[in-house]
Scaffold this active site. Structure first.
Site, PDB file in Angstrom:
ATOM      1  N   PRO A 223      71.533  82.504  15.797  1.00 27.27           N
ATOM      2  CA  PRO A 223      70.869  82.316  17.098  1.00 27.27           C
ATOM      3  C   PRO A 223      69.362  82.511  16.970  1.00 27.27           C
ATOM      4  CG  PRO A 223      72.802  83.726  17.313  1.00 27.27           C
ATOM      5  CD  PRO A 223      72.555  83.562  15.847  1.00 27.27           C
TER       6      PRO A 223
ATOM      7  N   CYS B  22      65.874  82.076  19.376  1.00 29.27           N
ATOM      8  CA  CYS B  22      65.269  81.757  20.663  1.00 29.27           C
ATOM      9  C   CYS B  22      64.263  80.616  20.506  1.00 29.27           C
ATOM     10  CB  CYS B  22      64.580  82.987  21.245  1.00 29.27           C
ATOM     11  SG  CYS B  22      65.718  84.258  21.808  1.00 29.27           S
TER      12      CYS B  22
ATOM     13  N   ALA C 251      70.128  83.176  22.231  1.00 31.72           N
ATOM     14  CA  ALA C 251      70.640  84.086  23.246  1.00 31.72           C
ATOM     15  C   ALA C 251      70.599  83.425  24.614  1.00 31.72           C
ATOM     16  CB  ALA C 251      69.809  85.368  23.264  1.00 31.72           C
TER      17      ALA C 251
ATOM     18  N   GLN D  34      75.630  82.680  21.966  1.00 34.63           N
ATOM     19  CA  GLN D  34      75.379  84.115  21.995  1.00 34.63           C
ATOM     20  C   GLN D  34      75.047  84.515  23.429  1.00 34.63           C
ATOM     21  OE1 GLN D  34      71.649  86.050  20.542  1.00 34.63           O
ATOM     22  NE2 GLN D  34      72.969  86.888  18.933  1.00 34.63           N
TER      23      GLN D  34
ATOM     24  N   TYR E  93      68.149  95.113  22.650  1.00 30.51           N
ATOM     25  CA  TYR E  93      68.421  94.573  23.981  1.00 30.51           C
ATOM     26  C   TYR E  93      69.473  95.437  24.677  1.00 30.51           C
ATOM     27  CZ  TYR E  93      65.504  90.841  22.245  1.00 30.51           C
ATOM     28  OH  TYR E  93      64.440  90.147  21.723  1.00 30.51           O
TER      29      TYR E  93
ATOM     30  N   ARG F 207      77.130  90.641  17.464  1.00 30.50           N
ATOM     31  CA  ARG F 207      75.969  90.925  16.605  1.00 30.50           C
ATOM     32  C   ARG F 207      75.533  92.364  16.853  1.00 30.50           C
ATOM     33  NH1 ARG F 207      70.699  87.344  15.062  1.00 30.50           N
ATOM     34  NH2 ARG F 207      72.196  86.730  13.459  1.00 30.50           N
TER      35      ARG F 207
ATOM     36  N   ARG G  56      65.387  81.128   9.955  1.00 31.51           N
ATOM     37  CA  ARG G  56      64.137  80.439   9.625  1.00 31.51           C
ATOM     38  C   ARG G  56      64.309  79.405   8.518  1.00 31.51           C
ATOM     39  NH1 ARG G  56      62.493  85.726  10.850  1.00 31.51           N
ATOM     40  NH2 ARG G  56      60.883  85.852  12.462  1.00 31.51           N
TER      41      ARG G  56
END
Length: 354
Positions: A23, A25, A57, A99, A182, A230, A324
Site C-alpha cells: 500500500p 498513499c 490506505a 488496506q 496510526y 499490517r 518504491r
C-alpha cells in the site's frame, strides 16, 4: 523452480506469485474518491506481473484520513470507481486488495510535496482529530481528543462497514492498517495510549481495539477471502511496542481469523532512531512466521530478484511486498522472472519487449 514465482493460496484466493504491491498513499483523491490516476497506477502494477495489488490506505471515516487527498471507503459513493479498477486488475491475472485505515492523531496534515504539516480547519483540515489519549504526535501537532467508549464502538463499526463496501467493490483481500503510528497502532503502544479503561494499560487491553476491528470485519468478510494485518513490529523505542509483543499479538490474531501479518515497523514517534538498510525488516517477518505459526509478508528495501527469492525460499516470509521499487519499475516481476529463469505469462502487447 523459483519459489518467488510459485503460486500461494490463502483460504480460497490464489496469488499467481509471491510479489505484492505494498500500500502506497498517492494523495490524489478528492472526497476520498478513486479516479483515473488510481486506475493507471494500480493497473500498471497488475499488468506488470504482481500477484497481489493492494490499494493505498483507504480511510474508514472522513476524519480518519491522513490528508484531505486520501482514498476513502466511508461512503457507497466510493464503490463504483474502485470496482472498475478491480475488474481491470483481475483481467491482468492479479488479485485486488485494500488496506483499511484510520489515521487517529496523525490525521489532518498536508500532502508530502507541500510539507507534512498539520492543516488548520481554514486550510482544509478538520477538528477534532482522535486518539486513545489526549497526547499529540509531536510538539507541532494539535492535541487530539481522547476517544470515548462510544467513539471507539463507532470506529469499530466503521471498519466493518468499510469491509462490506470493499466486498461490493470486488476486493478479494482486506488488510487492517495497524502500523506506522496510526490509530490502531496508537492503541497498541503505551507511548500514545494511557487510558485507564478496558482499552488501556495491560497488553490484553491495548490490543482490544485491533481484535474488535478484526472481529467486525470477519463478521461481514467472506470466510473464503483472506484478512491481513499490517503491524509495526517494533517502534524502535525502549518505551514503545516491540517484537515480543508483536509475536504474542500475531498468535492471538491468528485465532481471530487473520491470515497474514504484513511486517513493517516504526511510525509511532517522530524521534525514533531507525537503522535502515537492505531488507532491514525481514528478520521481523521470519520471527513472527516461525514463532506465531502464521503467514507473513516482508517489506522494506527489497530491490532484487535474488533477494526476494531468498526471503521466500528460506522461509523468512510467504510474500514480499514492494513499494518504491515498483514505482521505479512496475514491470520488476518480469525482470525478476528472467533473472530467476521462471516462465511467467505477460501481456501479449508487451511480450516482444519483456
Amino acid at each position: 523452480m523459483s519459489k518467488l514465482f510459485e503460486p500461494l493460496k490463502i483460504r480460497d484466493v490464489s496469488f499467481r506469485n509471491r510479489i505484492a504491491v505494498s500500500p502506497m498513499c498517492q494523495y490524489s483523491s478528492v472526497d476520498g474518491l478513486a479516479n483515473d490516476w488510481h486506475l493507471v497506477h494500480l493497473g500498471a502494477r497488475a499488468s506488470g506481473g504482481a500477484g497481489l495489488v493492494l490499494t493505498e490506505a483507504a480511510a474508514v471515516e472522513a476524519r480518519g484520513r491522513i490528508s484531505p487527498a486520501d482514498l476513502g471507503l466511508w461512503s457507497d459513493d466510493h464503490i463504483p470507481m474502485l470496482k472498475r479498477i478491480n475488474e481491470f486488475i483481475e483481467t491482468q491475472g492479479a488479485a485486488a486488495g485494500v488496506q483499511l485505515a484510520h489515521a487517529g492523531r496523525k490525521a489532518s496534515v498536508n500532502v508530502p510535496w507541500k510539507g507534512v504539516k498539520p492543516l488548520a480547519v481554514g486550510q482544509g483540515g478538520w477538528r477534532p482529530i482522535m486518539a486513545p489519549s489526549a497526547f499529540s504526535f509531536d510538539p507541532d501537532s494539535p492535541i487530539p481528543e481522547a476517544l470515548t467508549l462510544q467513539g471507539i464502538s463507532g470506529i469499530v463499526s466503521a471498519f466493518g462497514k468499510a469491509a462490506e463496501r470493499a466486498l461490493a467493490a470486488g476486493f478479494k483481500v482486506v488488510e487492517i492498517h495497524a502500523a506506522h503510528g496510526y490509530l490502531i497502532d496508537q492503541f497498541l503502544t503505551p507511548m500514545a495510549n494511557q487510558r485507564q479503561d478496558e482499552y488501556g494499560g495491560s497488553f490484553e487491553n491495548r490490543i482490544r481495539l485491533l481484535r474488535d476491528v478484526a472481529a467486525a470485519i470477519r463478521r461481514v468478510w467472506p470466510e473464503k477471502y483472506p484478512l491481513f494485518t499490517r503491524l509495526s513490529v517494533t517502534h524502535w523505542m525502549n518505551s514503545g511496542w516491540d517484537l515480543e509483543q508483536s509475536i504474542a499479538l500475531a498468535k492471538t490474531l491468528k485465532e481471530d481469523g487473520v491470515d497474514l501479518i504484513d511486517c513493517s515497523s516504526g511510525g509511532a514517534s517522530a524521534t525514533a532512531k531507525i537503522e535502515i538498510g537492505a531488507g532491514y525488516q525481514v528478520a521481523f517477518s521470519e520471527r513472527i512466521r516461525r514463532e506465531a505459526g502464521i503467514a507473513t509478508g516482508a517489506v522494506g528495501l527489497i530491490t532484487s530478484a535474488e533477494q526476494a527469492e531468498t526471503i521466500v525460499r528460506s522461509g523468512q516470509a510467504d510474500l514480499v511486498l514492494l513499494g518504491r521499487h515498483l514505482l521505479r519499475d512496475p514491470y520488476f516481476p518480469f525482470q525478476a522472472a528472467r533473472a530467476l529463469r521462471a516462465d511467467i505469462p505477460c501481456p501479449i502487447q508487451y511480450k516482444r519487449a519483456l
